[in-house]
Design a protein around this motif. Sequence first.
Motif, PDB file in Angstrom:
ATOM      1  N   GLN A 104     -62.300  82.172 -12.215  1.00 39.68           N
ATOM      2  CA  GLN A 104     -61.880  83.273 -11.476  1.00 39.68           C
ATOM      3  C   GLN A 104     -62.659  83.402 -10.183  1.00 39.68           C
ATOM      4  OE1 GLN A 104     -62.880  86.482 -14.407  1.00 39.68           O
ATOM      5  NE2 GLN A 104     -60.736  86.308 -15.327  1.00 39.68           N
ATOM      6  N   LEU A 105     -64.046  83.436 -10.210  1.00 38.21           N
ATOM      7  CA  LEU A 105     -64.670  83.420  -8.839  1.00 38.21           C
ATOM      8  C   LEU A 105     -64.409  82.322  -7.863  1.00 38.21           C
ATOM      9  CD1 LEU A 105     -68.219  84.052 -10.518  1.00 38.21           C
ATOM     10  CD2 LEU A 105     -66.537  85.655  -9.798  1.00 38.21           C
ATOM     11  N   GLU A 131     -65.556  83.680  -4.098  1.00 37.21           N
ATOM     12  CA  GLU A 131     -66.842  83.809  -4.313  1.00 37.21           C
ATOM     13  C   GLU A 131     -67.667  82.603  -4.663  1.00 37.21           C
ATOM     14  OE1 GLU A 131     -67.617  87.201  -6.736  1.00 37.21           O
ATOM     15  OE2 GLU A 131     -65.487  88.032  -6.404  1.00 37.21           O
ATOM     16  N   ASN A 147     -61.543  84.153  -6.409  1.00 34.51           N
ATOM     17  CA  ASN A 147     -62.030  85.185  -5.515  1.00 34.51           C
ATOM     18  C   ASN A 147     -62.464  84.841  -4.319  1.00 34.51           C
ATOM     19  OD1 ASN A 147     -61.280  87.240  -7.599  1.00 34.51           O
ATOM     20  ND2 ASN A 147     -63.236  87.309  -8.365  1.00 34.51           N
ATOM     21  N   THR A 177     -56.486  86.363 -10.079  1.00 34.94           N
ATOM     22  CA  THR A 177     -56.893  87.270 -10.701  1.00 34.94           C
ATOM     23  C   THR A 177     -56.042  88.346 -11.318  1.00 34.94           C
ATOM     24  OG1 THR A 177     -56.664  88.619  -8.567  1.00 34.94           O
ATOM     25  CG2 THR A 177     -58.686  87.574  -9.026  1.00 34.94           C
ATOM     26  N   LYS A 210     -59.280  83.980 -19.655  1.00 34.08           N
ATOM     27  CA  LYS A 210     -59.800  83.191 -20.914  1.00 34.08           C
ATOM     28  C   LYS A 210     -58.451  83.287 -22.072  1.00 34.08           C
ATOM     29  CE  LYS A 210     -62.245  87.443 -21.706  1.00 34.08           C
ATOM     30  NZ  LYS A 210     -63.673  87.992 -21.608  1.00 34.08           N
ATOM     31  N   ASN A 219     -57.947  93.994  -3.346  1.00 37.93           N
ATOM     32  CA  ASN A 219     -57.767  93.774  -4.779  1.00 37.93           C
ATOM     33  C   ASN A 219     -58.989  94.214  -5.459  1.00 37.93           C
ATOM     34  OD1 ASN A 219     -56.972  92.527  -7.266  1.00 37.93           O
ATOM     35  ND2 ASN A 219     -57.188  90.534  -6.727  1.00 37.93           N
ATOM     36  N   GLY A 232     -65.040  87.079 -13.382  1.00 36.85           N
ATOM     37  CA  GLY A 232     -66.401  86.366 -13.704  1.00 36.85           C
ATOM     38  C   GLY A 232     -67.185  87.312 -14.814  1.00 36.85           C
ATOM     39  N   HIS A 233     -68.382  87.607 -14.523  1.00 35.32           N
ATOM     40  CA  HIS A 233     -68.914  88.684 -15.359  1.00 35.32           C
ATOM     41  C   HIS A 233     -69.375  89.967 -14.830  1.00 35.32           C
ATOM     42  CE1 HIS A 233     -69.045  85.400 -18.373  1.00 35.32           C
ATOM     43  NE2 HIS A 233     -69.968  84.595 -17.601  1.00 35.32           N
ATOM     44  N   GLY A 279     -59.944  92.806  -8.784  1.00 34.08           N
ATOM     45  CA  GLY A 279     -60.123  91.299  -8.943  1.00 34.08           C
ATOM     46  C   GLY A 279     -61.186  90.808  -8.237  1.00 34.08           C
ATOM     47  N   GLN A 280     -62.117  91.613  -7.501  1.00 35.69           N
ATOM     48  CA  GLN A 280     -62.936  90.980  -6.730  1.00 35.69           C
ATOM     49  C   GLN A 280     -64.468  91.461  -7.181  1.00 35.69           C
ATOM     50  OE1 GLN A 280     -63.175  88.982  -3.960  1.00 35.69           O
ATOM     51  NE2 GLN A 280     -61.193  88.948  -3.879  1.00 35.69           N
ATOM     52  N   ALA A 291     -64.536  82.305 -16.602  1.00 37.58           N
ATOM     53  CA  ALA A 291     -65.107  83.310 -15.755  1.00 37.58           C
ATOM     54  C   ALA A 291     -65.671  82.541 -14.474  1.00 37.58           C
ATOM     55  CB  ALA A 291     -66.316  83.738 -16.370  1.00 37.58           C
TER      56      ALA A 291
END
Lengths: 434, 296
Positions: free
Chosen positions: A409-410, A415, A413, A260, A207, B151, B244-245, B154-155, A406
């Motif tokens: 980022q996922l 995800e 990852n 990341t 961010k 990581n 993320g969060h 980072g995960q 946010a």
Amino acid sequence: MKPRFLLVTTICVALLLALSTTVLGGAWKGTITIWDCPRWRDANDNQYHWMERKIAEFESSHPGVKIEMIKVPWAELAEKLNIAIAARDWPDMAPIDISGGTVKLDHIDQGVLEPIDPFFPKDELADFFPAALEGYTYKGKIWGVPQAMTVHALLLNLDIFKERGVEPPENGRWTWDEFVEKMKKLTFDRDGDGKIDVYGFSTYVLKGYHEIFPMLFMDGATWFDEARNWNLNTPEAVSALKKIAALKFEHKVTPQTMGTADVGGTFQAFANPEQRTVAVEPWASWAIATCLTSPKYKMNFMVAEYPIGKRGKPITISGTGGFVVFKQKDKGKLETLMEFVKSITTTADQLEFAKNYGTFPARKSAQEADPFADTPQMAFAAKMMEYTISVPRHKEFMQIDDRLQAELQLVFNGEKTPEQALEDAHRAIKRYLK
Amino acid sequence: MGLQKILQDIARHKWDYLFVLPKFAVFVAFIGVPVAWSVFISFQEFGVFQTRWVGLDNFRVAFEDDLFLIALKNTVWYALIVMPANVLIALVLASLIFPLSRKAQTFFRAAFYLPTVTSAVVIAMAWKYIYQPDVGLLNAFLRMLGASGRNWLGQSSTAMWSVIMMSILTPPGVGIIMYLAAMGSIPNEIYEAATVDGASGFQKWWRITVPLLKPTTLYLVVLGTIGSFQVFSQIMIMTRGGPGHATKVLVYLIYETAFRDMEFGLAGAYSLMLFAIIMVFAFIQFKYLNVNLEYY
């Protein structure tokens, strides 16, 4: 002498003195408090030497005016300033980019800043690039004096290109497909142990940082469309994000930490002579100056545009830096402050910034002096200004940016899929868009 | 007690109160007033020049905010693992140290207390380096064993666990010292009687030491719960709530809401809710763990 006569005489003298410094146009005297952040280093490793010199010059030409500088690291500026504003204990002047959210637009609405328009006649303002003034314009007024502009660009380690026999993009311009092909060739096992040591590309997603956004915009999306509707859940945005994610998961041309890692680690991987394990990274223009002048990070590199996607032309993100003046009760002090701000944003100062600090002048006169005659990398980045998109002016932009990044980022990852992440981001920021 | 009686009491003990006054004044200035102010602003929309009464609006926004629920879930998860683990580790380590010679005890007390006097920021930075994916110690160790690195921060799947592991593996110095002090006050006769009855070492520890340490355990559980719910510096240094969060916790959310978003009213509402949650946990712990012990 009677005490009463003495008292009356003293009051008359005091009134006369006051009149002489206000109504009769005498110079304001007193202390001004400013905040400034580190600039380029001098021979003594001092990163505040420029402002210290400007203060000394101003104080010597304005007897009775004392300027106190509070040194604030860039990383702490926003937080410290927000606390100072909440406590109504702000400095008189600070180096703020209002589009970055360091001073919230709400604060401007509440009267925390002084507009500069009344102190800058139109002919003076005409010397500034319109884009630079736009960076400080809100609700028809200008809320700061632009000092410099920045731009994001790709930095290419030419030694790695040479090592792999890869031609850098001609004139710094490439399409997405060309970019991907070159990144594949630049990802290799240097020491023959079967593991990849050098990667084509890397960056981070954090961010407040927008290095990856010109790529996200390459197929035609931006933050908002012209009608101010959210634009980063469109097919153009999804398509671009898929391509960027593919660099990591399909083409495998990025390190595992791509997306990341933190800022420092990413820069070290590119510029630290002991690492230099990434061939191409996107950076704001300060990195160009660092790689050109820093004894530690000096390297053989060139600057290139972000690759062209379906949009059909390159795109980048720009920012405008400068100085804002905070609300003043004393008119004399305000005038003196504006005089000081003018004295630190002259053509000569902007030239000095351009040559030493990796920024582009906000004044046309400084740009016309050709500050980048000896630095083709900076000259190339300066040309990229014509393809810029600015960070949008939105009261809740910091929260929007937080929620969006946010989700991004996922994606990196592994995800979430790009579709899912952009949809979730849209859902999360809906309340800020109302 | 009427006002007159209170004033009489103050007059009677004026020197006592005078000596307490400096500490009390500092408490009021730096704890009492900010707490009262945060309660006040949680019902306000905070502006630079004026605030506006908004009633329970901030609490409504907090409950509707998915970030609050994510942060609450992460915080409870962290507290439920870190607090019991820290108390258990303190108990086990103290039990291992207690039988040692005085010199050895002093050494281990100092060694395990050291992280308590070290800045949490320094510890978090050291762990950030340990978890670093490319050059970090943990991945280097794993690669030495032939495993592949990860990581860690980072995960989403490993980030919170990494922070939790850091908090667990940092020795709970206060707990160890408290338990050692409490073990020293358990009368030796009880152990002698158990020995006569043929109790093993483990039986003595489990049937005598652990139950008699219950008041200390309660104290550490309550303190540990409060500390775990207030986790902040590790998150700030290591993950900033990401990826993320995944590691967003309540105090970090309060920090961002207040000092990044300048939503002091909403941050005040979050703080009050955190206070209420901690109170509920503390109440439950007192109800089920409280015990008065007297040695005869």
